[in-house]
Design a protein around this motif. Sequence first.
Motif, short mmCIF file in Angstrom:
data_model
loop_
_atom_site.label_atom_id
_atom_site.label_comp_id
_atom_site.label_asym_id
_atom_site.label_seq_id
_atom_site.Cartn_x
_atom_site.Cartn_y
_atom_site.Cartn_z
N PHE A 105 0.81 -1.22 0.00
CA PHE A 105 0.00 0.00 0.00
C PHE A 105 0.85 1.27 0.00
CE2 PHE A 105 0.52 -1.03 4.50
CZ PHE A 105 0.74 0.18 5.10
N PHE A 106 2.17 1.15 0.15
CA PHE A 106 3.07 2.30 0.05
C PHE A 106 3.48 2.57 -1.40
CE2 PHE A 106 3.61 1.65 4.54
CZ PHE A 106 4.11 2.83 5.06
N ARG A 107 3.50 1.53 -2.23
CA ARG A 107 4.21 1.61 -3.51
C ARG A 107 3.27 1.80 -4.70
NH1 ARG A 107 5.99 -2.92 -4.81
NH2 ARG A 107 5.14 -4.22 -3.12
N ALA A 108 3.79 2.48 -5.69
CA ALA A 108 3.09 2.66 -6.96
C ALA A 108 3.88 1.92 -8.05
CB ALA A 108 2.99 4.14 -7.32
N GLY A 109 3.20 1.06 -8.78
CA GLY A 109 3.83 0.39 -9.91
C GLY A 109 5.07 -0.39 -9.51
N VAL A 165 6.55 6.37 -0.71
CA VAL A 165 6.18 7.30 0.34
C VAL A 165 4.78 6.96 0.83
CG1 VAL A 165 5.66 9.74 0.83
CG2 VAL A 165 7.67 9.13 -0.53
N HIS A 166 4.57 7.07 2.13
CA HIS A 166 3.25 6.80 2.72
C HIS A 166 2.18 7.57 1.96
CE1 HIS A 166 -0.02 6.70 5.62
NE2 HIS A 166 0.63 5.78 6.31
N PRO A 167 1.03 6.94 1.68
CA PRO A 167 -0.02 7.62 0.90
C PRO A 167 -0.41 8.98 1.45
CG PRO A 167 -0.54 5.29 1.12
CD PRO A 167 0.68 5.54 1.96
N VAL A 168 -0.47 9.14 2.76
CA VAL A 168 -0.85 10.42 3.35
C VAL A 168 0.20 11.49 3.10
CG1 VAL A 168 -1.35 11.59 5.53
CG2 VAL A 168 -2.30 9.33 5.09
N ALA A 222 16.82 4.24 -4.66
CA ALA A 222 15.44 3.93 -4.30
C ALA A 222 14.81 5.06 -3.50
CB ALA A 222 15.39 2.63 -3.51
N LEU A 223 15.58 5.65 -2.58
CA LEU A 223 15.07 6.75 -1.78
C LEU A 223 14.84 7.99 -2.63
CD1 LEU A 223 14.34 7.91 0.98
CD2 LEU A 223 16.76 8.41 1.35
N ALA A 224 15.79 8.31 -3.50
CA ALA A 224 15.65 9.48 -4.36
C ALA A 224 14.43 9.34 -5.27
CB ALA A 224 16.91 9.68 -5.19
N ASP A 225 14.25 8.15 -5.84
CA ASP A 225 13.11 7.92 -6.73
C ASP A 225 11.79 8.07 -5.97
OD1 ASP A 225 11.93 6.81 -9.33
OD2 ASP A 225 11.21 5.34 -7.86
N ALA A 226 11.73 7.52 -4.77
CA ALA A 226 10.50 7.61 -3.99
C ALA A 226 10.14 9.05 -3.67
CB ALA A 226 10.66 6.80 -2.70
N LEU A 227 11.13 9.83 -3.27
CA LEU A 227 10.87 11.22 -2.89
C LEU A 227 10.55 12.10 -4.08
CD1 LEU A 227 13.71 11.67 -0.23
CD2 LEU A 227 11.29 11.23 0.21
N GLU A 228 11.30 11.92 -5.16
CA GLU A 228 11.13 12.78 -6.33
C GLU A 228 9.81 12.54 -7.05
OE1 GLU A 228 14.53 12.10 -8.75
OE2 GLU A 228 15.95 12.88 -7.26
N ASN A 229 9.30 11.32 -7.00
CA ASN A 229 8.11 10.98 -7.78
C ASN A 229 6.88 10.70 -6.94
OD1 ASN A 229 9.27 10.77 -10.65
ND2 ASN A 229 10.67 9.46 -9.48
N ALA A 230 6.96 10.98 -5.65
CA ALA A 230 5.86 10.67 -4.75
C ALA A 230 4.56 11.33 -5.19
CB ALA A 230 6.21 11.10 -3.33
#
Length: 227
Positions: free
Chosen positions: A155-159, A165-168, A201-209
């Motif tokens: 439930f945290f991840r897209a694709g 990043v947490h949905p909220v 992985a962290l950079a991708d999560a933050l940049e595209n959240a």
Amino acid sequence: MPFRVDERATEFREIDRFDGGVGWIAHPDEEMQRASHALEVDGDVWLVDPVDAAGLDELVAEFGDVRGVVVLLDRHTRDAEAIADRHNVPVYLPRIFEGVTEDLDAPVARFSDELSDTGLEAHTIVDNRFWKEVALYNPEDGTLVVPESVGTAAFFRAGSERLGVHPVRRPVPPRKELGGFSPERILVGHGPGIATDAPAALADALENARRRAPQVYAGMAWQLLPI
């Protein structure tokens, strides 16, 4: 309110093993994938946001004696009280936490910028009336522990995201709070951690959240539809 289960887990799934610790998921079949970790520092073991399980003491004993139980998210008291009492150690709480002691019938110790004398840096990720979260970072081995703002549970991840990043938090992701880290590994409170190419992985999560948020929300809505 803290998420609780009625009974101690009879089994667990080991995750995130490395020279400085190990993790486990006490209820492997649950959707939330609540992950817990044992961190070893100078022969002492610190249990982070732990969910109890049969066999847990044997798992962590190979790293040393339990020195303390640490809660990094104000609603992650989980089984901290029971485990702390069993090992006769305090529950360590960030000073920014308010009201959490009401959920604990165990000795409590507080910490600010460093967890006791471990050298583990404590970084505030969220501090508001609804959500208080602190991350731990070990500069000696590059281990970053983030209990809630990012995770690997579905439930945290897209694709194809490895870390999400947490949905909220997706509309305003924690770029300032987490963007300065280049960790060797990322341990999270929901799901197995990231042990390879963690900075990417962290950079991708933050940049595209924010851009990927609709995909996450659509998936959440689909799961709520009646079958």
